[in-house]
Design a protein around this motif. Structure first.
Motif, PDB file in Angstrom:
ATOM      1  N   LEU A 213      -9.296   3.801   5.947  1.00  0.00           N
ATOM      2  CA  LEU A 213      -9.289   2.776   4.902  1.00  0.00           C
ATOM      3  C   LEU A 213      -8.258   1.688   5.155  1.00  0.00           C
ATOM      4  CD1 LEU A 213      -9.609   5.060   1.748  1.00  0.00           C
ATOM      5  CD2 LEU A 213     -11.427   3.880   2.980  1.00  0.00           C
ATOM      6  N   TRP A 214      -7.051   2.084   5.618  1.00  0.00           N
ATOM      7  CA  TRP A 214      -5.981   1.112   5.793  1.00  0.00           C
ATOM      8  C   TRP A 214      -4.892   1.666   6.702  1.00  0.00           C
ATOM      9  CZ3 TRP A 214      -1.777   3.729   4.138  1.00  0.00           C
ATOM     10  CH2 TRP A 214      -1.926   4.645   3.083  1.00  0.00           C
ATOM     11  N   THR A 215      -4.063   0.763   7.194  1.00  0.00           N
ATOM     12  CA  THR A 215      -2.876   1.134   7.979  1.00  0.00           C
ATOM     13  C   THR A 215      -1.681   0.364   7.419  1.00  0.00           C
ATOM     14  OG1 THR A 215      -3.301  -0.609   9.621  1.00  0.00           O
ATOM     15  CG2 THR A 215      -4.207   1.576  10.077  1.00  0.00           C
ATOM     16  N   ARG A 216      -0.518   1.028   7.348  1.00  0.00           N
ATOM     17  CA  ARG A 216       0.692   0.381   6.822  1.00  0.00           C
ATOM     18  C   ARG A 216       1.891   0.793   7.674  1.00  0.00           C
ATOM     19  NH1 ARG A 216      -2.834  -1.702   4.553  1.00  0.00           N
ATOM     20  NH2 ARG A 216      -3.235  -1.979   2.326  1.00  0.00           N
ATOM     21  N   LEU A 217       2.723  -0.172   8.016  1.00  0.00           N
ATOM     22  CA  LEU A 217       3.943   0.104   8.777  1.00  0.00           C
ATOM     23  C   LEU A 217       5.141   0.103   7.845  1.00  0.00           C
ATOM     24  CD1 LEU A 217       5.253   0.538  11.577  1.00  0.00           C
ATOM     25  CD2 LEU A 217       5.502  -1.952  11.742  1.00  0.00           C
ATOM     26  N   SER A 218       5.890   1.203   7.820  1.00  0.00           N
ATOM     27  CA  SER A 218       7.084   1.314   6.988  1.00  0.00           C
ATOM     28  C   SER A 218       7.969   2.413   7.568  1.00  0.00           C
ATOM     29  CB  SER A 218       6.703   1.633   5.539  1.00  0.00           C
ATOM     30  OG  SER A 218       5.965   2.836   5.477  1.00  0.00           O
ATOM     31  N   TYR A 219       9.083   2.696   6.902  1.00  0.00           N
ATOM     32  CA  TYR A 219       9.979   3.752   7.372  1.00  0.00           C
ATOM     33  C   TYR A 219       9.687   5.051   6.640  1.00  0.00           C
ATOM     34  CZ  TYR A 219      12.790   0.797  10.365  1.00  0.00           C
ATOM     35  OH  TYR A 219      13.197   0.000  11.397  1.00  0.00           O
ATOM     36  N   THR A 220       9.881   6.168   7.350  1.00  0.00           N
ATOM     37  CA  THR A 220       9.658   7.479   6.756  1.00  0.00           C
ATOM     38  C   THR A 220      10.690   8.470   7.272  1.00  0.00           C
ATOM     39  OG1 THR A 220       7.927   9.108   6.255  1.00  0.00           O
ATOM     40  CG2 THR A 220       8.086   8.384   8.526  1.00  0.00           C
ATOM     41  N   TYR A 221      10.863   9.548   6.539  1.00  0.00           N
ATOM     42  CA  TYR A 221      11.838  10.589   6.897  1.00  0.00           C
ATOM     43  C   TYR A 221      11.486  11.229   8.243  1.00  0.00           C
ATOM     44  CZ  TYR A 221      13.947  15.275   6.827  1.00  0.00           C
ATOM     45  OH  TYR A 221      14.605  16.419   7.158  1.00  0.00           O
ATOM     46  N   LEU A 222      12.512  11.458   9.071  1.00  0.00           N
ATOM     47  CA  LEU A 222      12.316  12.120  10.354  1.00  0.00           C
ATOM     48  C   LEU A 222      13.042  13.461  10.410  1.00  0.00           C
ATOM     49  CD1 LEU A 222      11.105  11.985  13.220  1.00  0.00           C
ATOM     50  CD2 LEU A 222      13.234  10.883  13.960  1.00  0.00           C
ATOM     51  N   LEU A 223      14.359  13.456  10.138  1.00  0.00           N
ATOM     52  CA  LEU A 223      15.132  14.694  10.226  1.00  0.00           C
ATOM     53  C   LEU A 223      16.507  14.514   9.592  1.00  0.00           C
ATOM     54  CD1 LEU A 223      17.389  14.098  12.697  1.00  0.00           C
ATOM     55  CD2 LEU A 223      15.372  14.427  14.104  1.00  0.00           C
TER      56      LEU A 223
END
Length: 266
Positions: A213-223
Motif C-alpha cells: 500500500l505504501w512506503t515510509r522512511l523514518s527512524y525506528t528502534y534498533l537496540l
C-alpha cells in the motif's frame, strides 16, 4: 640518455598507468551497477508473476545515520501540566503514559483535524506539538502520531502518541516521548523505497497475491547499548494480504538493507 629524457619517460608511464587504472575502475563500477540493475529487474519480474501489486516505488536515495537517546524520558514530570485527565505511568518503552479524559471529547465530525488541534495544546498533551499525525497507521478508533525530533521522524513505540476513540468520542491516549537524539556516525547513503520492497520480497516477507500500500522512511528502534537506545533510519512498508483488509507493517534497515524484526517476531 640524458636525465631530462628519462624523467619524461617515467612521467609518461605514470600518466598511462593512472589512465589505465581509472578506466579499469570505471568499467568495474559499471559492471557492478549493471549487475545490481539486472538483479532488481529480475526480482520485480518475479513480484509481478506472484501477482503482488505495487505502488510507484522511488529509486531515489536520501542520507541518514544511526542516532541514540541517552537521556531518561521526562514524561512523568512534564505531564503534570495537563488538565482534566487521570494519569498512569509504566516503564514500558522507556516511560509510557496512559491517560483517561475526565470528560470524553466529541470528535464525530472532522475527527482527524479536531484531534490534531487538540494534541497541539500544551494543557492537553505534554510536548504535543512534537508529534505528527500518521494517517496510514491510524484507524477509526486509534489515531497514531509519531514524534519528530530535530527534523527526524521517529515512527516507533518509544516516541509515539496514540489517541483512543470510542463511538466518536476521544476517551484517552497512550504516550511515549524521547527528549533528544544524538548522531553516532556520519550520514551515509540510504537504500531506496524500491530496494526496501525487493529486500522484503527476497526474504519471503511479502506473500503472493498481496498488495503493497505504501512506503515510509523514518527512524525506528534498533537496540540498547551501554545505557543508550539506538535508532536507525528504516523503510516501513504497509502490506495488505489477499482477501483481508488487515494492515501489516514490515521494516527494512535503510543503511544495510536487512529486515528488522519486531520483538514479538524475535
Amino acid at each position: 640518455m640524458d636525465f631530462r629524457r628519462i624523467e619524461m619517460i617515467f612521467l609518461f608511464v605514470f600518466i598511462a598507468l593512472n589512465v589505465f587504472l581509472g578506466i579499469s575502475f570505471f568499467q568495474s563500477q559499471q559492471v557492478d551497477l549493471a549487475t545490481d540493475a539486472a538483479g532488481t529487474t529480475a526480482i520485480l519480474a518475479d513480484i509481478k508473476r506472484d501477482d503482488i501489486k505495487l505502488p510507484k516505488l522511488s529509486t531515489s536515495t536520501e542520507r541518514g545515520a544511526y542516532l541514540a537517546n541517552t537521556t531518561p524520558s521526562p514524561l512523568r514530570q512534564d505531564a503534570s501540566r495537563v488538565k482534566g485527565q487521570e494519569l498512569h505511568f509504566s516503564d514500558v518503552n522507556g516511560t509510557t503514559l496512559t491517560a483517561t479524559l475526565a470528560t470524553a471529547l466529541n470528535v464525530k465530525t472532522d475527527a482527524s483535524a479536531r484531534l490534531q488541534r487538540w494534541v497541539a495544546r500544551a494543557d492537553n498533551v505534554a510536548h504535543g506539538s512534537a508529534y505528527v499525525y500518521q494517517k496510514d497507521l491510524s484507524t477509526a478508533t486509534s489515531y497514531v502520531f509519531a514524534q519528530k525530533i530535530s527534523g527526524h521522524l521517529v515512527n516507533d513505540p518509544h516516541a509515539q502518541l496514540t489517541l483512543h476513540v470510542s463511538d466518536g468520542h476521544l476517551t484517552g491516549y497512550t504516550q511515549t516521548y524521547l527528549p533528544n537524539l544524538v548522531t553516532l556516525r556520519q550520514d551515509v547513503n540510504l537504500c531506496s523505497a524500491q530496494d526496501a520492497v525487493t529486500t522484503l520480497y527476497r526474504e519471503n516477507e511479502i506473500t503472493s497475491n498481496s498488495k503493497v500500500l505504501w512506503t515510509r522512511l523514518s527512524y525506528t528502534y534498533l537496540l540498547n547499548a551501554k545505557g543508550s537506545t539506538v535508532y536507525v533510519p528504516a523503510w516501513s512498508v504497509g502490506i495488505e494480504s489477499q482477501g483481508s483488509k488487515n494492515l501489516t507493517v514490515k521494516k527494512v534497515n535503510a543503511i544495510n538493507k536487512t529486515v528488522l524484526k519486531t520483538r514479538a517476531e524475535e
